[in-house]
Design a protein around this motif. Structure first.
Motif, PDB file in Angstrom:
ATOM      1  N   VAL A 227      -2.497  -4.970   9.353  1.00 48.31           N
ATOM      2  CA  VAL A 227      -1.516  -5.540   8.420  1.00 48.31           C
ATOM      3  C   VAL A 227      -1.377  -4.672   7.176  1.00 48.31           C
ATOM      4  CG1 VAL A 227      -1.951  -7.880   9.230  1.00 48.31           C
ATOM      5  CG2 VAL A 227      -3.209  -7.022   7.241  1.00 48.31           C
ATOM      6  N   PHE A 228      -2.372  -3.812   6.928  1.00 51.12           N
ATOM      7  CA  PHE A 228      -2.339  -2.990   5.717  1.00 51.12           C
ATOM      8  C   PHE A 228      -1.630  -1.675   6.024  1.00 51.12           C
ATOM      9  CE2 PHE A 228      -6.273  -5.607   5.109  1.00 51.12           C
ATOM     10  CZ  PHE A 228      -5.724  -6.448   4.149  1.00 51.12           C
ATOM     11  N   THR A 229      -0.326  -1.775   6.166  1.00 53.41           N
ATOM     12  CA  THR A 229       0.478  -0.620   6.557  1.00 53.41           C
ATOM     13  C   THR A 229       0.674   0.376   5.427  1.00 53.41           C
ATOM     14  OG1 THR A 229       2.474  -1.880   6.036  1.00 53.41           O
ATOM     15  CG2 THR A 229       1.702  -1.920   8.327  1.00 53.41           C
ATOM     16  N   LYS A 230       0.396  -0.039   4.195  1.00 53.16           N
ATOM     17  CA  LYS A 230       0.540   0.864   3.049  1.00 53.16           C
ATOM     18  C   LYS A 230      -0.779   1.535   2.686  1.00 53.16           C
ATOM     19  CE  LYS A 230       3.753   1.233   0.693  1.00 53.16           C
ATOM     20  NZ  LYS A 230       4.852   2.228   0.693  1.00 53.16           N
ATOM     21  N   GLY A 231      -1.818   1.284   3.477  1.00 54.06           N
ATOM     22  CA  GLY A 231      -3.069   1.990   3.273  1.00 54.06           C
ATOM     23  C   GLY A 231      -4.213   1.109   2.821  1.00 54.06           C
ATOM     24  N   VAL A 232      -5.403   1.698   2.839  1.00 51.87           N
ATOM     25  CA  VAL A 232      -6.630   1.057   2.374  1.00 51.87           C
ATOM     26  C   VAL A 232      -7.370   2.077   1.519  1.00 51.87           C
ATOM     27  CG1 VAL A 232      -8.803  -0.052   3.028  1.00 51.87           C
ATOM     28  CG2 VAL A 232      -6.778  -0.342   4.481  1.00 51.87           C
ATOM     29  N   VAL A 233      -7.805   1.670   0.322  1.00 49.47           N
ATOM     30  CA  VAL A 233      -8.560   2.558  -0.562  1.00 49.47           C
ATOM     31  C   VAL A 233      -9.876   1.883  -0.914  1.00 49.47           C
ATOM     32  CG1 VAL A 233      -6.479   3.627  -1.488  1.00 49.47           C
ATOM     33  CG2 VAL A 233      -7.494   1.662  -2.675  1.00 49.47           C
ATOM     34  N   SER A 234     -10.783   2.657  -1.527  1.00 47.14           N
ATOM     35  CA  SER A 234     -12.086   2.117  -1.903  1.00 47.14           C
ATOM     36  C   SER A 234     -12.510   2.674  -3.248  1.00 47.14           C
ATOM     37  CB  SER A 234     -13.142   2.475  -0.855  1.00 47.14           C
ATOM     38  OG  SER A 234     -14.436   2.076  -1.281  1.00 47.14           O
ATOM     39  N   ALA A 235     -13.225   1.837  -4.010  1.00 46.56           N
ATOM     40  CA  ALA A 235     -13.845   2.272  -5.259  1.00 46.56           C
ATOM     41  C   ALA A 235     -15.318   2.576  -5.056  1.00 46.56           C
ATOM     42  CB  ALA A 235     -13.672   1.187  -6.327  1.00 46.56           C
ATOM     43  N   GLY A 236     -15.767   2.672  -3.784  1.00 48.38           N
ATOM     44  CA  GLY A 236     -17.165   2.912  -3.468  1.00 48.38           C
ATOM     45  C   GLY A 236     -17.921   1.605  -3.314  1.00 48.38           C
ATOM     46  N   GLY A 237     -19.199   1.691  -2.961  1.00 44.62           N
ATOM     47  CA  GLY A 237     -20.033   0.503  -2.873  1.00 44.62           C
ATOM     48  C   GLY A 237     -19.593  -0.494  -1.831  1.00 44.62           C
ATOM     49  N   ASP A 238     -18.998  -0.032  -0.727  1.00 43.73           N
ATOM     50  CA  ASP A 238     -18.515  -0.898   0.355  1.00 43.73           C
ATOM     51  C   ASP A 238     -17.373  -1.810  -0.086  1.00 43.73           C
ATOM     52  OD1 ASP A 238     -19.667  -0.278   2.831  1.00 43.73           O
ATOM     53  OD2 ASP A 238     -21.548  -1.264   2.323  1.00 43.73           O
ATOM     54  N   THR A 239     -16.618  -1.388  -1.117  1.00 49.85           N
ATOM     55  CA  THR A 239     -15.415  -2.128  -1.504  1.00 49.85           C
ATOM     56  C   THR A 239     -14.220  -1.577  -0.742  1.00 49.85           C
ATOM     57  OG1 THR A 239     -14.901  -0.618  -3.325  1.00 49.85           O
ATOM     58  CG2 THR A 239     -16.305  -2.515  -3.832  1.00 49.85           C
ATOM     59  N   LEU A 240     -13.280  -2.443  -0.426  1.00 53.31           N
ATOM     60  CA  LEU A 240     -12.035  -2.036   0.219  1.00 53.31           C
ATOM     61  C   LEU A 240     -10.879  -2.785  -0.435  1.00 53.31           C
ATOM     62  CD1 LEU A 240     -13.042  -2.112   4.015  1.00 53.31           C
ATOM     63  CD2 LEU A 240     -12.805  -0.092   2.562  1.00 53.31           C
ATOM     64  N   PHE A 241      -9.753  -2.095  -0.537  1.00 57.34           N
ATOM     65  CA  PHE A 241      -8.538  -2.689  -1.087  1.00 57.34           C
ATOM     66  C   PHE A 241      -7.395  -2.336  -0.143  1.00 57.34           C
ATOM     67  CE2 PHE A 241     -11.485  -1.824  -4.473  1.00 57.34           C
ATOM     68  CZ  PHE A 241     -11.482  -2.990  -5.226  1.00 57.34           C
ATOM     69  N   GLY A 242      -6.859  -3.355   0.543  1.00 56.29           N
ATOM     70  CA  GLY A 242      -5.797  -3.141   1.507  1.00 56.29           C
ATOM     71  C   GLY A 242      -4.444  -3.503   0.929  1.00 56.29           C
ATOM     72  N   ILE A 243      -3.423  -2.715   1.286  1.00 52.95           N
ATOM     73  CA  ILE A 243      -2.069  -2.920   0.763  1.00 52.95           C
ATOM     74  C   ILE A 243      -1.121  -3.180   1.925  1.00 52.95           C
ATOM     75  CG2 ILE A 243      -0.217  -1.949  -0.642  1.00 52.95           C
ATOM     76  CD1 ILE A 243      -2.326  -0.044  -1.841  1.00 52.95           C
ATOM     77  N   GLU A 244      -0.445  -4.314   1.875  1.00 54.00           N
ATOM     78  CA  GLU A 244       0.519  -4.667   2.909  1.00 54.00           C
ATOM     79  C   GLU A 244       1.904  -4.133   2.558  1.00 54.00           C
ATOM     80  OE1 GLU A 244       0.494  -8.831   3.635  1.00 54.00           O
ATOM     81  OE2 GLU A 244      -1.636  -8.894   4.210  1.00 54.00           O
ATOM     82  N   ALA A 245       2.806  -4.174   3.537  1.00 60.26           N
ATOM     83  CA  ALA A 245       4.172  -3.691   3.323  1.00 60.26           C
ATOM     84  C   ALA A 245       4.893  -4.478   2.240  1.00 60.26           C
ATOM     85  CB  ALA A 245       4.954  -3.764   4.634  1.00 60.26           C
ATOM     86  N   SER A 246       4.509  -5.729   2.044  1.00 62.31           N
ATOM     87  CA  SER A 246       5.136  -6.565   1.021  1.00 62.31           C
ATOM     88  C   SER A 246       4.701  -6.188  -0.385  1.00 62.31           C
ATOM     89  CB  SER A 246       4.768  -8.028   1.269  1.00 62.31           C
ATOM     90  OG  SER A 246       3.360  -8.220   1.110  1.00 62.31           O
ATOM     91  N   GLY A 247       3.675  -5.335  -0.495  1.00 60.58           N
ATOM     92  CA  GLY A 247       3.139  -4.976  -1.800  1.00 60.58           C
ATOM     93  C   GLY A 247       1.913  -5.767  -2.182  1.00 60.58           C
ATOM     94  N   LEU A 248       1.499  -6.716  -1.332  1.00 61.37           N
ATOM     95  CA  LEU A 248       0.288  -7.486  -1.604  1.00 61.37           C
ATOM     96  C   LEU A 248      -0.929  -6.573  -1.494  1.00 61.37           C
ATOM     97  CD1 LEU A 248      -0.686 -10.986  -0.339  1.00 61.37           C
ATOM     98  CD2 LEU A 248      -2.209  -9.060   0.164  1.00 61.37           C
TER      99      LEU A 248
END
Length: 666
Positions: A227-248
């Protein structure tokens, strides 16, 4: 039904389904210390919009459910030239375009400038990752190491040394089969998350660059990440931030110590991020303070270690051994002229210990693999077939407690085996298409202490035999990169590295020194099972001082067993007939009253006179002696005649050859 309410319920159902999938599919992992994540109070996300403006978003409490954004600010223009922008540690931001890889660094006072420029091109490569098909297949971890999946689906790693302005290492191959993933993201030192392109399943890996080991491998963490078609990034420490096409944008944090998501799909922005072509994060804002770097076991320089010997396809006899001060010596000689031996120290300033492995790669180049006294496994390859020159040493890492064993499988791929300080067996296997060795993978086992012996079998498999802490030999079949179940060969108190002989039909005879100090043998049958019993070899007239060496004679078809006795002499026992599994008494295997300090190494070779049997040993002064073994002609006539021949005429003749001395110490 109100359509907006229906859409809200549907979106909520999607979120619930994704969360349930994530929680349900997490697989067990090794136990670690308690959660020790440490996060900066504030970090930065960087976002480049389609017009080329670069925005900085201050992120507060990036590792917790209190995460919030402060007001953004524009910090650059022209970033539309980069097809891919990725974050790194310490404010580093990397841009990739058709001209290469560029490095930037954001500080509290703005962009760092080097020689008056904000961006520095650090490579003309990596250009493929600016394309839409590959842009999500490159990432940077909290240490600054790059990980990328190439066009053949191979995972590689790179490290840039900013102080030197050069790559410390480049294109280091870690694994194959990563073409199945359409996104990778680093979330800690060597921590990689990878998304399957088919079903959106997320997998977690941990690679330790210092030991070059896979610490965790292919842990499934659930589906739905597509669902995260705009990518997934991380700040380290096993954190993830996913971005959906809607901008969420949704926030996650995984805990490896208890295998749970402590932050699970927390929506931190409902829209707005869809307008950005690239989003990046500082990758060391959160770190795990628990170390996963294996300790280095102590490696004393072994005294009077045996040699390894093989005959190359070029016909030369290749040998290698370490001496008592840690030099690694290589020798090459003609099988028709032993005085032609050229013995050189190939260790340079490095120190090595134990018995090295001598092998030949698919290009017919001689390769030496040995354990450095820093506990890493090192390898060095001949520069060209028949050449006296060598390429540089390659540090394979490992931090291993035993010497390596090398096997060339029937598919021509090499595998390196070793045992770690925790008693587990590890392997580095060769890439199917290239000479590179993949990163160390843990195969299993516990309480293993001996140096493994790896015997190539049919169907690109190998049998690994190794002693455990009780002195019991354990065996397991290695095939397809995995290890089968361990089988105990029975008994206990065995010492030294066992010798293994391969017979027709892939039957094996295994020899070792038992708990009462005698040589004994057991057998692996043609169906792969073991007899579970040990047969004495050579009688009781000789007390072995070391490990045996055994060889199936290409001349007579009998197995000969060689051992150094407590008297310092080399002794020999042979089968009473081909395949009999019964043994004559040990007899002296030398024609001079000279004692030896190393265990013998038996080998066969071919020269102008045909097939030959020999063994190699060293004197207490470090001089090499090669003995050729002239077996009785009556043995060659066959088993039937051999049984009727008088035992007094059945003794081989051993001819001593004094080899050229080792080079002086520099």
């Amino acid at each position: 039904m109100n359509r907006s309410r229906w859409r809200g319920r549907f979106a909520a159902a999607q979120v619930a389904a994704l969360a349930a999938a994530l929680l349900a599919v997490v697989a067990p992992t090794p136990a670690y210390a308690a959660d020790t994540v440490s996060c900066a109070a504030q970090t930065s996300f960087f976002a480049a919009d389609t017009t080329g403006r670069l925005w900085r978003y201050p992120v507060n409490s990036p590792g917790s459910t209190s995460l919030s954004f402060s007001a953004r600010s524009q910090i650059g223009n022209g970033w539309q030239t980069y097809g891919r922008v990725i974050g790194g540690p310490g404010g580093r931001v990397y841009g990739i375009n058709a001209n290469g890889l560029y490095r930037y660094r954001w500080t509290s006072s703005g962009w760092e400038k080097i020689n008056g420029s904000e961006g520095q091109r650090i490579s003309t490569g990596f250009t493929q990752f600016a394309s839409a098909s590959a842009r999500n297949k490159i990432t940077v971890d909290e240490r600054g190491d790059f990980y990328a999946v190439d066009g053949l689906g191979r995972l590689r790693t790179y490290r840039y040394d900013e102080a030197a302005g050069a790559w410390a290492f480049s294109d280091r191959l870690l694994d194959t089969g990563w073409g199945r993933f359409n996104l990778i993201v680093a979330a800690g030192q060597g921590v990689l998350f990878a998304r399957d392109a088919t079903d959106g399943r997320l997998y977690r890996y941990r690679y330790d660059a210092d030991s070059q080991r896979w610490i965790d491998y292919h842990q499934s963490l659930g589906t739905g990440w597509n669902v995260f078609t705009k990518g997934v990034v991380s700040a380290g420490g096993d954190t993830l931030f996913g971005i959906e096409a809607s901008g969420l944008m949704a926030q996650y944090r995984f805990r490896e110590d208890n295998n749970t998501w402590v932050v699970l799909r927390r929506t931190i922005s409902t829209s707005g991020w869809q307008s950005f072509s690239n989003v990046a994060a500082i990758t060391n804002a959160c770190t795990l303070t628990a170390s996963h770097v294996p300790a280095r076991p102590a490696v004393p320089v072994a005294q009077y270690a045996a040699a390894s010997v093989t005959q190359a396809n070029s016909n030369s006899i290749e040998l290698a051994h370490t001496d008592n001060i840690g030099r690694l010596l290589h020798g090459r000689m003609s099988p028709d002229n032993f005085s032609s031996l050229q013995l050189t120290a190939v260790s340079g300033s490095e120190g090595f210990s134990g018995v090295p492995a001598v092998s030949e790669n698919t290009q017919n180049l001689t390769r030496i693999t040995a354990r450095n006294i820093n506990s890493d496994v090192w390898t060095r390859t001949q520069s060209a077939a028949g050449s006296p020159g060598w390429g540089g040493w390659a540090d394979l890492g490992g931090r291993m407690a035993t010497n390596p064993a090398v096997a060339r499988l029937s598919d021509q791929r090499e595998v390196v085996f070793a045992v770690d300080a925790g008693g587990a067996l590890w392997a580095r296997r060769q890439d199917p298409a290239h000479a590179d060795l993949l990163a160390w993978r843990k195969l299993g086992g516990s309480g293993l202490t001996g140096t493994p012996v790896a015997v190539p079998l049919a169907n690109a498999s190998a049998l690994v035999v190794v002693a455990d802490s009780a002195g019991t030999l354990q065996a397991a079949l290695y095939t397809g990169g995995t290890l089968g179940a361990w089988t105990s060969l029975g008994g206990s108190g065995f010492t030294g590295t066992p010798a293994v002989v391969v017979m027709p039909g892939y039957r094996l005879r295994i020899f070792s020194r038992n708990s009462v100090g005698r040589i004994a043998a057991t057998e692996r049958r043609v169906d792969g099972t073991f007899t579970g019993t040990w047969t004495p070899v050579g009688g009781t007239g000789v007390v072995p001082a070391g490990a045996p060496s055994a060889l199936l004679s290409p001349v007579t078809g009998r197995i000969g067993v060689y051992v150094r006795g407590t008297d310092g002499y080399i002794h020999y026992a042979a089968e009473t007939a081909q395949g009999s599994g019964t043994w004559g008494a040990f007899i002296p295997a030398q024609d001079a009253f000279e004692t030896y300090a190393t265990d013998p190494t038996a080998f066969s070779f071919v020269n102008a006179n045909g097939a030959n049997v020999a063994y190699l040993a060293r004197t207490p002064a470090g001089s090499l002696r090669l003995y050729t073994v002239q077996e009785p002609t009556s043995w060659i006539a066959g088993a039937a005649r051999a049984r009727t021949t008088s035992a007094s005429t059945e003794r081989p003749v051993f001819h001593r050859h004094v080899l050229p001395p080792p080079p002086p110490v520099d």
